[in-house]
Write a protein that holds these residues in place. Structure first.
Motif, mmCIF file in Angstrom:
data_model
loop_
_atom_site.group_PDB
_atom_site.id
_atom_site.type_symbol
_atom_site.label_atom_id
_atom_site.label_comp_id
_atom_site.label_asym_id
_atom_site.label_seq_id
_atom_site.Cartn_x
_atom_site.Cartn_y
_atom_site.Cartn_z
ATOM 1 N N ARG A 61 1.050 -1.287 0.049
ATOM 2 C CA ARG A 61 -0.073 0.024 0.134
ATOM 3 C C ARG A 61 0.881 1.378 -0.022
ATOM 4 N N GLU A 68 0.424 3.535 -3.367
ATOM 5 C CA GLU A 68 -0.194 4.806 -3.157
ATOM 6 C C GLU A 68 0.712 6.016 -3.302
ATOM 7 N N LEU A 119 -0.165 1.656 14.810
ATOM 8 C CA LEU A 119 -0.860 2.712 14.168
ATOM 9 C C LEU A 119 0.434 2.919 13.064
ATOM 10 N N LYS A 174 4.765 10.528 2.036
ATOM 11 C CA LYS A 174 5.527 10.488 0.989
ATOM 12 C C LYS A 174 6.685 11.549 1.034
ATOM 13 N N GLU A 220 6.969 14.426 -0.140
ATOM 14 C CA GLU A 220 6.262 15.766 0.193
ATOM 15 C C GLU A 220 5.580 15.826 1.709
ATOM 16 N N ASN A 235 2.976 14.328 2.660
ATOM 17 C CA ASN A 235 1.732 13.983 2.834
ATOM 18 C C ASN A 235 1.624 12.552 3.088
ATOM 19 N N ILE A 236 0.261 12.218 3.874
ATOM 20 C CA ILE A 236 0.190 10.878 4.077
ATOM 21 C C ILE A 236 -0.520 9.834 2.999
ATOM 22 N N CYS A 237 0.220 8.637 3.028
ATOM 23 C CA CYS A 237 -0.626 7.942 1.888
ATOM 24 C C CYS A 237 -0.722 6.618 1.961
ATOM 25 N N ALA A 238 -0.714 6.234 3.395
ATOM 26 C CA ALA A 238 -1.157 4.924 3.846
ATOM 27 C C ALA A 238 -1.159 4.870 5.384
ATOM 28 N N ILE A 239 -2.328 4.446 5.792
ATOM 29 C CA ILE A 239 -2.480 4.017 7.089
ATOM 30 C C ILE A 239 -2.560 2.602 7.495
ATOM 31 N N GLN A 240 -2.429 2.087 8.515
ATOM 32 C CA GLN A 240 -3.027 0.744 8.931
ATOM 33 C C GLN A 240 -2.950 0.918 10.539
ATOM 34 N N LYS A 241 -4.116 0.521 10.978
ATOM 35 C CA LYS A 241 -4.167 0.356 12.517
ATOM 36 C C LYS A 241 -4.068 -1.296 12.823
ATOM 37 N N ALA A 258 -8.725 10.392 19.012
ATOM 38 C CA ALA A 258 -8.669 11.156 17.949
ATOM 39 C C ALA A 258 -7.179 11.963 17.864
ATOM 40 N N ILE A 271 -4.218 9.822 17.559
ATOM 41 C CA ILE A 271 -4.031 9.847 15.881
ATOM 42 C C ILE A 271 -3.278 10.887 15.299
ATOM 43 N N LEU A 272 -3.547 12.254 15.583
ATOM 44 C CA LEU A 272 -3.062 13.335 15.023
ATOM 45 C C LEU A 272 -1.535 13.525 15.528
#
Lengths: 265, 246
Positions: free
Chosen positions: A111, A115, A218, A223, A225, A227-233, A241, A244-245
């Motif tokens: 992923r 991604e 988590l 990437k 840059e 930015n987030i491109c994939a997450i798996q918990k 929340a 997570i942040l």
């Protein structure tokens, strides 16, 4: 797997020092173990890398083959990730078909690479709709001491950056190999950062003993840059929340450090 | 999968392919108690998704060596019917289904008092009959209702919903085309009363700021779904009560 009692005893010990910002092995909560990366370790593979993340050791080999594209992407090469939890790597691993753990590991690594569009798959097409290049990424775990996801993802990226493709010409719809090599077209550098949670503490790069007792993990892949491109918990616990942040922030900071290290290798 | 942003996915007025607003859920219908043989069951329709969930247990663990001494073994099996998608799906469990079974189990286990039933198993069978995007979330939503229908003691229900980015805009509850052609998909499962998150996955691309907004949007969707779950359980409860009294 069935020993649920010992981790409960260990958990207390491991959780005890966390509020003071220290872990049993002396690391801070946001510290990775020592990382060593070697590339080009397997002569028969088009690309390869071996990573030591503390005592965790993972070897990634990349093979490139010619095959058919998927019907919905006729002009694109194909990416395949497979993971082997070889019985050599841990007393808990057994021979046999891939376990759910191995499948999850492969899919999380996949992923991140897919991604982030790390591989320029549109450049891996020889005859549109008929012949494209298939990039096989095989993750081989050689010693399991926790956090296989981050180790495998880093080794996979290091191996990709070190992958050579044979030169070729297309004659009458057939691919003919030519002498010489080009670099596999890589345009992004995804880095997976896994964060474990014990009580209210977030720890980075859990080693095996910690992995056994964490409430949940988590994995956030960023990437270049950032930015987030994939997450798996993973795991049976939960995150708020806010946690997570906070984890997303840690992942992007740690990702920056690790990316430098992997690209340099 | 190609991720090309098509203009058509969301128009200038913010109307989506199926006519929904960006922050609007698909229409959802949940029914509890639909399988006679199961200890608990539920059926959900969310847009064109149709999913059936049956719960068996607490019962003896098979194979026996998987027995947990201090709690029940919760196992969710996510399975898609061969006719549930456009191109026939092999009935053998794919790698995707195996991964989803695992993350769904992780999403649900925190809600169940598994320590009340040591040495037993709780088997949650999920059959996707028709799939149109967001089935893992709909499956979790229905599975939680089925567990409640089975009378399993629970800390909370689990409600699940995805948010994502389509045509450059953040949207709630992505359907199949939006997931495949969109920019990002972020499935979330929430324990609504405890306000904690038990499933989180993502693919695509989001900046840190977009991620925070999408997460909050998904949490809001879960809270709406929680209300529908409660209604389904109330309706079931009234039906059972009447049947007993007659």
């Amino acid at each position: 797997m069935t020993s649920t009692i010992i981790p409960l005893v260990k958990r207390k010990k491991i959780a005890e020092t966390l509020p003071s910002g220290k872990r049993l092995d002396g690391r801070g909560l946001a510290d990775y173990r020592e990382i060593k990366l070697e590339t080009g370790v397997i002569g028969s593979a088009e690309g390869s890398a071996r990573i030591y993340l503390g005592k965790t050791e993972v070897l990634v080999g990349i093979k490139i083959d010619i095959g058919e594209p998927f019907s919905d992407t006729p002009n694109e090469g194909v990416l395949t990730v497979n993971a082997e939890l070889a019985p050599i790597a841990s007393p808990d691993f057994e021979p046999g078909p891939p376990s759910k753990e191995a499948i999850e590991l492969a899919r999380v690594v996949d992923r991140g690479i897919r991604e982030s569009k790390a591989i320029a798959v549109e450049k891996l097409c020889a005859v549109p709709g008929e012949k494209v290049f298939i990039v096989f990424i095989d993750v081989y775990v050689l010693n399991h001491d926790g956090n296989l996801i981050d180790a495998s993802a880093m080794a996979a990226l290091a191996a990709l950056l070190n992958t050579k493709m044979f030169k070729y010409v297309v004659k009458d719809g057939e691919i003919e190999k030519k002498p010489g090599y080009t670099q596999l077209p890589i345009r992004n550098q995804p880095i997976a950062v896994t964060i474990g949670k014990i009580d209210d503490n977030l720890i980075v790069d859990p080693e095996l003993d910690e992995e056994h007792v964490i409430d949940a993990r988590l994995t956030i892949t960023t990437k270049k840059e950032e930015n987030i491109c994939a997450i798996q918990k993973g795991g049976v616990g939960y995150f708020t929340a806010e946690e997570i942040l906070e984890a997303a922030k840690i992942a992007s900071e740690k990702g920056r450090e690790l990316r430098k290290l992997v690209v340099k290798a | 999968m190609p991720r090309k942003t098509t203009k058509k996915l969301i128009d200038k007025k913010g109307v989506r392919v199926d006519g929904r607003k960006p922050n609007e859920l698909r229409s959802i219908m949940i029914k509890a108690g639909v399988i006679e043989n199961a200890d608990g069951s539920a059926y959900i329709e969310q847009g064109r998704n149709k999913i059936l969930v049956g719960v068996y247990g607490p019962r003896e663990v098979h194979p026996r060596h998987l027995t947990q001494l201090d709690r029940a073994l919760l196992r969710c099996r996510y399975h898609m019917a061969p006719f549930s998608v456009d191109e026939r799906k092999s009935p053998a469990p794919s790698r995707r289904e195996q991964e989803l079974s695992k993350v769904i189990t992780w999403a649900i286990e925190p809600s169940v008092f598994t320590d009340r039933f040591p040495r037993t198993s709780l088997d949650v069978f999920i059959e996707v009959l028709e799939a149109n995007g967001g089935t893992r979330c709909a499956a979790i939503t229905a599975a939680s209702v089925a567990l409640a229908d089975a009378g399993i003691p629970m800390r909370d229900l689990v409600a699940a919903c995805a948010a994502g980015k389509v045509g450059g805009q953040l949207v709630l509850d992505l359907m199949d085309v939006e997931d495949k052609m969109g920019d990002a998909d972020l499935p979330v499962a929430l324990l609504p009363s405890l306000n904690v998150i038990t499933l989180l996955q993502m693919d695509g691309e989001l900046s840190a700021d977009e991620f925070e907004k999408a997460l909050n949007l998904a949490i809001n969707g879960c809270q709406q779904i929680h209300m529908i779950q409660r209604e389904a359980l109330k309706t079931r409860h009234i039906a059972v009560k009447q049947a007993v009294e007659e």
